[in-house]
Design a protein around this motif. Sequence first.
Motif, short mmCIF file in Angstrom:
data_model
loop_
_atom_site.label_atom_id
_atom_site.label_comp_id
_atom_site.label_asym_id
_atom_site.label_seq_id
_atom_site.Cartn_x
_atom_site.Cartn_y
_atom_site.Cartn_z
N THR A 120 72.00 -129.14 -63.84
CA THR A 120 72.94 -128.43 -65.02
C THR A 120 74.57 -129.12 -64.58
O THR A 120 74.81 -129.23 -63.42
N ASN A 121 75.18 -129.36 -65.80
CA ASN A 121 76.69 -129.65 -65.74
C ASN A 121 77.13 -128.48 -66.43
O ASN A 121 78.24 -128.46 -66.97
N GLY A 122 76.39 -127.56 -66.94
CA GLY A 122 77.03 -126.45 -67.62
C GLY A 122 76.95 -126.63 -69.34
O GLY A 122 76.85 -125.95 -69.93
N LEU A 123 77.00 -127.79 -69.43
CA LEU A 123 76.70 -128.24 -70.84
C LEU A 123 75.14 -128.68 -71.24
O LEU A 123 74.51 -128.29 -72.33
N GLN A 124 74.57 -129.45 -70.32
CA GLN A 124 73.00 -129.75 -70.32
C GLN A 124 72.40 -129.14 -69.26
O GLN A 124 73.04 -129.36 -68.26
N HIS A 125 71.33 -128.73 -69.55
CA HIS A 125 70.35 -128.21 -68.60
C HIS A 125 68.98 -128.80 -68.49
O HIS A 125 68.19 -128.98 -69.64
N TYR A 126 68.52 -129.21 -67.47
CA TYR A 126 67.17 -129.84 -67.29
C TYR A 126 66.40 -129.07 -66.16
O TYR A 126 66.90 -128.79 -65.17
N CYS A 127 64.96 -128.79 -66.48
CA CYS A 127 64.20 -128.08 -65.65
C CYS A 127 63.05 -128.89 -65.68
O CYS A 127 62.45 -129.22 -66.54
N CYS A 128 62.54 -129.14 -64.14
CA CYS A 128 61.34 -129.89 -64.12
C CYS A 128 60.28 -129.20 -63.36
O CYS A 128 60.63 -128.67 -62.35
N LYS A 129 58.83 -129.42 -63.59
CA LYS A 129 58.01 -128.61 -62.86
C LYS A 129 57.56 -129.69 -61.90
O LYS A 129 57.19 -130.81 -62.38
N MET A 130 57.22 -129.43 -60.61
CA MET A 130 56.69 -130.40 -59.93
C MET A 130 55.15 -130.37 -59.98
O MET A 130 54.55 -129.65 -60.09
N ASP A 131 54.57 -131.65 -60.09
CA ASP A 131 53.28 -131.99 -60.10
C ASP A 131 52.87 -132.79 -59.06
O ASP A 131 53.04 -134.33 -58.90
N TYR A 132 52.72 -132.40 -57.82
CA TYR A 132 52.34 -133.03 -56.66
C TYR A 132 51.13 -133.73 -56.59
O TYR A 132 51.13 -134.75 -56.03
N ALA A 133 50.13 -133.34 -57.27
CA ALA A 133 48.85 -134.03 -57.50
C ALA A 133 49.21 -135.36 -57.84
O ALA A 133 48.69 -136.66 -57.59
N SER A 134 49.91 -135.50 -59.22
CA SER A 134 50.38 -136.89 -59.79
C SER A 134 51.46 -137.64 -59.19
O SER A 134 51.90 -138.47 -59.89
#
Length: 149
Positions: A120-134
């Motif tokens: 995040t930069n406070g204006l945009q937020h990105y969240c990713c869930k890890m998929d270790y199998a792929s």
Amino acid sequence: MIPLNLPDYEIKLSGTPDKPAIFDVLRRKYVSLTPEEWVRQHFIHFMIEHKGYPLSLLANEVNLKVGEKKLRADSVLYSTELKPRIIIEYKAPNISITQKVFDQITVYNMLLHVDYLIVTNGLQHYCCKMDYASKKYLFLKDIPDYKNI
């Protein structure tokens, strides 16, 4: 400091006009008020007050070591067993979130192997869930509530 795309909270400021400081609820002390720190403090309060993350399981400025290289993750959420679950990387509001930022947080994750990455930069937020199998990460539409991770 500029308004962010995050809820307001009761900000505690100190210091002088030349060297302002903001209270870090996790480190329990005043720290230098930089644009990145402005984002960190707002985001941590958002996670605790609006997403239900326990204050006791969050840490700021987590030291990591890759060989001889020393790194520092901005924030980490731990499980109740003290296993890292989320890495959060902050940038100042004027810094664009680019692939380079994701590459940086991915290096941290090579050590920690968390379930989620947040940038995040406070204006945009990105969240990713890890998929270790792929061997990839999946972008989520929103930051999950603590009860849903």
